[in-house]
Write a protein that holds these residues in place. Structure first.
Motif, mmCIF file in Angstrom:
data_model
loop_
_atom_site.group_PDB
_atom_site.id
_atom_site.type_symbol
_atom_site.label_atom_id
_atom_site.label_comp_id
_atom_site.label_asym_id
_atom_site.label_seq_id
_atom_site.Cartn_x
_atom_site.Cartn_y
_atom_site.Cartn_z
ATOM 1 N N GLY A 254 3.632 5.654 18.519
ATOM 2 C CA GLY A 254 4.489 4.652 19.150
ATOM 3 C C GLY A 254 5.159 5.179 20.395
ATOM 4 O O GLY A 254 5.270 4.472 21.402
ATOM 5 N N VAL A 255 5.604 6.433 20.350
ATOM 6 C CA VAL A 255 6.251 7.046 21.516
ATOM 7 C C VAL A 255 5.254 7.193 22.663
ATOM 8 O O VAL A 255 5.591 6.948 23.832
ATOM 9 N N ILE A 256 4.025 7.580 22.346
ATOM 10 C CA ILE A 256 2.997 7.736 23.384
ATOM 11 C C ILE A 256 2.733 6.408 24.090
ATOM 12 O O ILE A 256 2.683 6.343 25.328
ATOM 13 N N VAL A 257 2.580 5.342 23.318
ATOM 14 C CA VAL A 257 2.326 4.024 23.910
ATOM 15 C C VAL A 257 3.504 3.600 24.780
ATOM 16 O O VAL A 257 3.322 3.080 25.891
ATOM 17 N N PHE A 258 4.716 3.831 24.308
ATOM 18 C CA PHE A 258 5.905 3.462 25.079
ATOM 19 C C PHE A 258 5.950 4.215 26.411
ATOM 20 O O PHE A 258 6.259 3.626 27.451
ATOM 21 N N ILE A 259 5.624 5.500 26.388
ATOM 22 C CA ILE A 259 5.624 6.302 27.619
ATOM 23 C C ILE A 259 4.562 5.801 28.589
ATOM 24 O O ILE A 259 4.802 5.680 29.798
ATOM 25 N N VAL A 260 3.366 5.484 28.075
ATOM 26 C CA VAL A 260 2.288 4.976 28.933
ATOM 27 C C VAL A 260 2.692 3.664 29.590
ATOM 28 O O VAL A 260 2.483 3.452 30.792
ATOM 29 N N VAL B 3 11.509 -5.473 6.552
ATOM 30 C CA VAL B 3 10.680 -5.350 5.347
ATOM 31 C C VAL B 3 11.515 -4.876 4.168
ATOM 32 O O VAL B 3 11.447 -5.438 3.070
ATOM 33 N N VAL B 4 12.320 -3.842 4.382
ATOM 34 C CA VAL B 4 13.120 -3.266 3.295
ATOM 35 C C VAL B 4 14.213 -4.233 2.844
ATOM 36 O O VAL B 4 14.436 -4.436 1.645
ATOM 37 N N LEU B 5 14.905 -4.828 3.807
ATOM 38 C CA LEU B 5 15.984 -5.751 3.467
ATOM 39 C C LEU B 5 15.438 -7.009 2.802
ATOM 40 O O LEU B 5 16.047 -7.530 1.858
ATOM 41 N N GLY B 6 14.301 -7.505 3.279
ATOM 42 C CA GLY B 6 13.727 -8.709 2.688
ATOM 43 C C GLY B 6 13.211 -8.468 1.279
ATOM 44 O O GLY B 6 13.342 -9.322 0.406
ATOM 45 N N ALA C 19 0.811 -1.224 0.000
ATOM 46 C CA ALA C 19 0.000 0.000 0.000
ATOM 47 C C ALA C 19 0.841 1.270 0.000
ATOM 48 O O ALA C 19 0.319 2.353 -0.250
ATOM 49 N N GLY C 20 2.136 1.155 0.308
ATOM 50 C CA GLY C 20 3.012 2.311 0.266
ATOM 51 C C GLY C 20 2.812 3.300 1.394
ATOM 52 O O GLY C 20 3.112 4.484 1.247
ATOM 53 N N GLN C 21 2.322 2.827 2.551
ATOM 54 C CA GLN C 21 2.077 3.700 3.698
ATOM 55 C C GLN C 21 3.149 3.467 4.760
ATOM 56 O O GLN C 21 3.301 2.354 5.245
ATOM 57 N N ALA C 22 3.869 4.507 5.115
ATOM 58 C CA ALA C 22 4.973 4.375 6.069
ATOM 59 C C ALA C 22 4.446 4.261 7.495
ATOM 60 O O ALA C 22 3.438 4.856 7.849
ATOM 61 N N SER C 23 5.135 3.464 8.306
ATOM 62 C CA SER C 23 4.775 3.329 9.718
ATOM 63 C C SER C 23 6.045 3.149 10.541
ATOM 64 O O SER C 23 6.818 2.220 10.299
ATOM 65 N N LEU C 24 6.249 4.043 11.506
ATOM 66 C CA LEU C 24 7.412 3.958 12.398
ATOM 67 C C LEU C 24 6.979 3.699 13.839
ATOM 68 O O LEU C 24 7.763 3.912 14.755
ATOM 69 N N GLY C 25 5.760 3.239 14.020
ATOM 70 C CA GLY C 25 5.289 2.960 15.375
ATOM 71 C C GLY C 25 4.598 1.626 15.487
ATOM 72 O O GLY C 25 3.728 1.420 16.339
ATOM 73 N N HIS C 26 5.001 0.702 14.617
ATOM 74 C CA HIS C 26 4.285 -0.575 14.545
ATOM 75 C C HIS C 26 4.450 -1.415 15.800
ATOM 76 O O HIS C 26 3.584 -2.222 16.134
ATOM 77 N N ALA C 27 5.562 -1.226 16.497
ATOM 78 C CA ALA C 27 5.797 -2.001 17.716
ATOM 79 C C ALA C 27 4.758 -1.683 18.792
ATOM 80 O O ALA C 27 4.559 -2.482 19.717
ATOM 81 N N ALA C 28 4.085 -0.540 18.686
ATOM 82 C CA ALA C 28 3.077 -0.166 19.681
ATOM 83 C C ALA C 28 1.919 -1.158 19.696
ATOM 84 O O ALA C 28 1.415 -1.539 20.766
ATOM 85 N N PHE C 29 1.477 -1.600 18.520
ATOM 86 C CA PHE C 29 0.376 -2.568 18.453
ATOM 87 C C PHE C 29 0.834 -3.942 18.969
ATOM 88 O O PHE C 29 0.051 -4.668 19.591
ATOM 89 N N TYR C 30 2.066 -4.266 18.704
ATOM 90 C CA TYR C 30 2.701 -5.471 19.233
ATOM 91 C C TYR C 30 2.642 -5.454 20.764
ATOM 92 O O TYR C 30 2.267 -6.448 21.403
ATOM 93 N N ILE D 66 11.904 0.235 14.196
ATOM 94 C CA ILE D 66 12.923 0.409 13.163
ATOM 95 C C ILE D 66 13.422 -0.943 12.668
ATOM 96 O O ILE D 66 13.664 -1.143 11.470
ATOM 97 N N LEU D 67 13.581 -1.895 13.589
ATOM 98 C CA LEU D 67 14.005 -3.241 13.199
ATOM 99 C C LEU D 67 12.994 -3.861 12.237
ATOM 100 O O LEU D 67 13.375 -4.496 11.242
#
Length: 329
Positions: free
Chosen positions: A121-127, A250-253, A54-65, A244-245
């Motif tokens: 992602g930062v908000i979830v981490f702080i909470v 995703v990018v490396l694979g 879909a081409g949508q960037a996400s840098l907070g995916h670990a929050a849902f994890y 980031i990992l």
């Protein structure tokens, strides 16, 4: 004809090999590494649907994890919920939150979208860090029970290995059908040009929200499996470095490649284990390998694997033709 059959069923052959792999492993430590690799594979497949297709960037995916892992753990320990109920609640909460985040955030594009997901992602981490009375704070949350289904508790690493990789197989098959469907074509169109896709009648906002929620659901599945395997969760596992990992996997694979998601996740899970022998230089070698991969395999590991597969098939055909020619003479 044989090569086409092999190509179409390569994913079944690969997972058959995964099923047989525990038979040749020397000890349970390797099972643990492969279980973690399976969890990262689930996360990477979901994120690849969002970023690669879909081409949508996400840098907070670990929050849902993390949301699903903490939800199932807190409900099982603090409120004595059955394990299956906590798992369903974790999946539902992550999906609901992802929808609430997606509706306003996906109106952004490019770097602005990336910054929006990063902020979440930062908000979830702080909470998770600050709500010590609920989450245990930086010290983490302990005592989470092992996964059990229908009274069957999966307490051994071998049993959990098959649970995790069965989930990988199911979600891989679901993703494979999705990307080959009309919806998959719509997602590719959005990736290529959202404006052009919209002009052709594609409901871009609806599709973007759907794939964002689906990607978060995949992360939630990995989260509940992680919580009931490790039986301990802490905020550090679900912070920005993890997001980031996942992007790196995703990018490396290989973007827009389900096999790329699998290869990227397994490669970056196993690589640190391979580099333990050179502990003082491992980070340098790690970085060099990533740089070399991106320089010589711009399409990711999936591109390299495809080239190797095509080369092997070509060699197989040449040997077959030579054998037939020799037999004819």
């Amino acid at each position: 004809m044989k090569s086409q059959v092999l190509r179409n069923n390569a994913w079944l052959l690969a997972f058959a090999a995964v099923a047989a792999l525990p038979l040749v492993l020397p000890n349970d430590y390797y099972l643990t590494v492969l279980i973690v690799g399976g969890l990262y594979t689930i996360l990477s497949i979901g994120l690849n649907l969002l970023m690669g297709y879909a081409g949508q960037a996400s840098l907070g995916h670990a929050a849902f994890y993390g949301l699903s892992a903490y939800t199932t753990g807190i409900l099982a320990v603090t409120y004595q919920w059955p394990v299956w109920a906590g798992i369903l609640a974790g999946l539902a909460l992550s999906s609901l939150v992802s929808y609430l985040i997606a509706v306003p955030t996906l109106k952004l594009r490019g770097n602005y979208l990336a910054m929006g997901t990063l902020g979440f992602g930062v908000i979830v981490f702080i909470v998770l860090n600050e709500a010590t009375s609920v989450t245990g704070g930086p010290s983490g949350f302990t005592g989470i029970p092992k996964l059990s289904i229908g009274g069957k508790e999966f307490s051994s690493d071998l049993e959990y290995y098959y649970v995790v990789w069965a989930a990988v197989l199911l979600l891989f098959a679901l993703s494979r059908n999705l990307v080959r469907s009309r919806m998959g074509r719509a997602l590719r169109a959005i990736h290529t040009s959202e404006t052009a896709a919209s002009a052709l009648g594609v409901d871009t906002q609806r599709y973007k929200i759907f794939v964002f929620v689906l990607s978060a659901f995949y992360a939630a599945v990995a989260g509940v499996l992680y919580a009931h395997y490790v039986t301990f969760v802490s905020p550090g596992t679900f912070g920005f470095p993890t997001s980031i990992l996942l992007v790196t996997m995703v990018v490396l694979g290989g973007m827009a490649s389900l096999w790329g998601a699998v290869l990227g996740a397994l490669f970056l899970t196993l690589l640190p284990e391979w580099l333990r022998a050179i502990e003082h230089f491992d980070i340098l070698v790690y970085g060099a390998i990533l740089v070399l991969c991106m320089m010589f395999l711009p399409g990711g590991l999936a591109e390299g694997a495809q080239k190797a597969w095509d080369a092997s098939l070509s060699l197989f055909r040449k040997k077959g033709a030579a054998a037939e020619e020799g037999g004819g003479q």
